[in-house]
Design an enzyme around this catalytic site. Structure first.
Site, PDB file in Angstrom:
ATOM      1  N   LEU A  98      59.536  73.315 -44.737  1.00 40.22           N
ATOM      2  CA  LEU A  98      58.870  74.480 -45.691  1.00 40.22           C
ATOM      3  C   LEU A  98      57.518  74.485 -46.035  1.00 40.22           C
ATOM      4  CD1 LEU A  98      62.109  75.996 -46.344  1.00 40.22           C
ATOM      5  CD2 LEU A  98      60.824  76.732 -44.540  1.00 40.22           C
TER       6      LEU A  98
ATOM      7  N   ASP B 147      50.155  76.029 -38.780  1.00 34.29           N
ATOM      8  CA  ASP B 147      49.525  74.195 -38.963  1.00 34.29           C
ATOM      9  C   ASP B 147      48.676  74.296 -37.750  1.00 34.29           C
ATOM     10  OD1 ASP B 147      49.522  72.981 -40.908  1.00 34.29           O
ATOM     11  OD2 ASP B 147      51.422  72.050 -41.097  1.00 34.29           O
TER      12      ASP B 147
ATOM     13  N   SER C  70      48.056  77.751 -48.999  1.00 29.23           N
ATOM     14  CA  SER C  70      48.810  77.744 -50.534  1.00 29.23           C
ATOM     15  C   SER C  70      48.100  76.888 -51.522  1.00 29.23           C
ATOM     16  CB  SER C  70      49.378  76.406 -49.600  1.00 29.23           C
ATOM     17  OG  SER C  70      48.512  75.007 -49.872  1.00 29.23           O
TER      18      SER C  70
ATOM     19  N   ASN D  54      46.715  73.909 -50.934  1.00 27.99           N
ATOM     20  CA  ASN D  54      45.024  74.145 -50.102  1.00 27.99           C
ATOM     21  C   ASN D  54      43.926  73.969 -50.824  1.00 27.99           C
ATOM     22  OD1 ASN D  54      46.355  76.052 -47.591  1.00 27.99           O
ATOM     23  ND2 ASN D  54      46.741  73.493 -48.137  1.00 27.99           N
ATOM     24  N   TRP D  55      44.061  74.083 -52.218  1.00 27.33           N
ATOM     25  CA  TRP D  55      43.180  74.177 -52.883  1.00 27.33           C
ATOM     26  C   TRP D  55      43.146  72.878 -53.134  1.00 27.33           C
ATOM     27  CZ3 TRP D  55      40.301  78.383 -53.811  1.00 27.33           C
ATOM     28  CH2 TRP D  55      41.320  80.078 -54.083  1.00 27.33           C
TER      29      TRP D  55
ATOM     30  N   HIS E 211      39.880  77.012 -37.735  1.00 27.40           N
ATOM     31  CA  HIS E 211      40.481  78.028 -37.979  1.00 27.40           C
ATOM     32  C   HIS E 211      40.018  78.875 -38.138  1.00 27.40           C
ATOM     33  CE1 HIS E 211      42.140  74.976 -41.343  1.00 27.40           C
ATOM     34  NE2 HIS E 211      40.683  74.797 -41.577  1.00 27.40           N
TER      35      HIS E 211
HETATM   36  C1  FPP Z   1      46.706  74.852 -41.944  1.00 28.95           C
HETATM   37  O1  FPP Z   1      46.616  74.060 -40.954  1.00 28.95           O
HETATM   38  C2  FPP Z   1      45.777  75.986 -41.806  1.00 28.95           C
HETATM   39  C3  FPP Z   1      45.615  76.391 -43.077  1.00 28.95           C
HETATM   40  C4  FPP Z   1      45.197  75.516 -44.320  1.00 28.95           C
HETATM   41  C5  FPP Z   1      44.524  77.991 -42.727  1.00 28.95           C
HETATM   42  C6  FPP Z   1      45.508  78.476 -41.439  1.00 28.95           C
HETATM   43  C7  FPP Z   1      44.011  80.252 -41.869  1.00 28.95           C
HETATM   44  C8  FPP Z   1      44.223  80.384 -40.653  1.00 28.95           C
HETATM   45  C9  FPP Z   1      45.115  80.264 -39.853  1.00 28.95           C
HETATM   46  C10 FPP Z   1      43.159  81.601 -40.687  1.00 28.95           C
HETATM   47  C11 FPP Z   1      44.198  82.729 -41.404  1.00 28.95           C
HETATM   48  C12 FPP Z   1      43.271  83.893 -41.076  1.00 28.95           C
HETATM   49  C13 FPP Z   1      42.993  85.582 -40.894  1.00 28.95           C
HETATM   50  C14 FPP Z   1      42.499  85.580 -41.104  1.00 28.95           C
HETATM   51  C15 FPP Z   1      44.888  85.527 -41.135  1.00 28.95           C
HETATM   52  P1  FPP Z   1      45.708  72.202 -41.416  1.00 28.95           P
HETATM   53  O2  FPP Z   1      44.198  72.604 -41.537  1.00 28.95           O
HETATM   54  O3  FPP Z   1      46.130  71.901 -42.007  1.00 28.95           O
HETATM   55  O4  FPP Z   1      45.652  71.525 -39.629  1.00 28.95           O
HETATM   56  P2  FPP Z   1      45.862  70.192 -39.443  1.00 28.95           P
HETATM   57  O5  FPP Z   1      46.783  69.596 -40.364  1.00 28.95           O
HETATM   58  O6  FPP Z   1      46.097  70.141 -38.459  1.00 28.95           O
HETATM   59  O7  FPP Z   1      44.646  69.777 -40.200  1.00 28.95           O
END
Ligand code: FPP
Length: 232
Positions: free
Chosen positions: A177, A2, A47, A50-51, A19
């Site tokens: 969680l 996160d 998740s 996330n969709w 990302h």
């Molecule tokens: C949550 O942070 C993160 C995600 C929804 C994406 C996580 C995916 C990656 C780190 C890429 C994974 C790739 C591989 C190759 C394993 P957020 O975007 O919700 O952050 P925020 O809460 O600060 O907005």
């Protein structure tokens, strides 16, 4: 993993750049975890919730995943890592699914670390799906309700074959969680850090493991029981 969005915002960059940087950290952590001999690593990459994100962001994340699966396949195989993806896989785009199936197939007989990417993953959905499959086995006569044990239930989860997590790391200061491994996390140690995922490298990962290793896990028993020579 996160904090990608906040990391980017702090730098005046688009969320996608957070990302992209997050994917680099994920790769470093995978390599570090495998090198120190961890049995299993589960990365919560996308998740079920996330969709609901903007279509553009979903598309970018799916592209990152597809690229990762293609570019890193050789490293994963040569490092003896067994790869799998857990979650509602049928919802993933066909090209991501193809990358997953290829890497699962080519790494299936690897004997090193298990690497599970949680994609379109939600623990409540996983539990409901397990209950459905167990119920069908009961209806077809393959299983009696009174024979259902925690082990049988666990074997019907997406994580079947993986150990329950010893340690769950949550970055960016969130202390929930968020629908991750709810059944499996019953005795997990939680490590919460303010560090945003793109700043969470191998050094921070090893620090979390070092703090974890100082914890005494009693699994409901007393310290005296645990110190007994016959303790499990
Ligand atoms: C949550 O942070 C993160 C995600 C929804 C994406 C996580 C995916 C990656 C780190 C890429 C994974 C790739 C591989 C190759 C394993 P957020 O975007 O919700 O952050 P925020 O809460 O600060 O907005």
């Amino acid at each position: 993993m996160d904090g990608n969005g906040r990391w980017a915002k702090k730098r005046g960059l688009p969320r996608a750049m957070g990302h992209r940087e997050g994917a680099k950290r994920a790769d470093e952590i995978i390599r570090c975890a495998s090198e120190i001999g961890l049995d299993s690593l589960v990365l919560y990459a996308f998740s079920t919730e996330n969709w609901r994100r903007p279509q553009e962001e979903i598309g970018f994340l799916m592209g990152l995943l597809k690229d990762y699966l293609i570019k890193k396949a050789r490293d994963i195989i040569s490092n003896n890592i067994r790869f799998m993806a857990i979650g509602e896989r049928h919802l993933l785009p066909a090209d991501v699914m193809a990358g997953i199936v290829d890497l699962e197939t080519s790494s299936v007989s690897n004997t090193g670390m298990n690497l599970a990417l949680a994609l379109s993953y939600g623990s409540r959905q996983e539990i409901v799906e397990a209950a459905r499959r167990i119920a069908s086995r009961c209806i077809s006569g393959g299983l009696k309700p009174e024979d259902i044990t925690e082990k049988i239930f666990s074997d019907h989860l997406y994580t079947s074959g993986l150990p329950d997590p010893d340690l769950i790391i949550r970055t960016s200061g969130e202390s929930r969680l968020s629908n991750f491994l709810l059944f499996q996390a019953a005795y997990s140690e939680l490590y919460i850090t303010e560090t945003l995922w793109p700043d969470f490298g191998p050094e921070q990962f090893l620090e979390a493991i070092s703090i974890y290793s100082t914890k005494k896990r009693r699994f409901g028993m007393t310290s005296e029981q645990l110190n007994h020579p016959c303790a499990p």
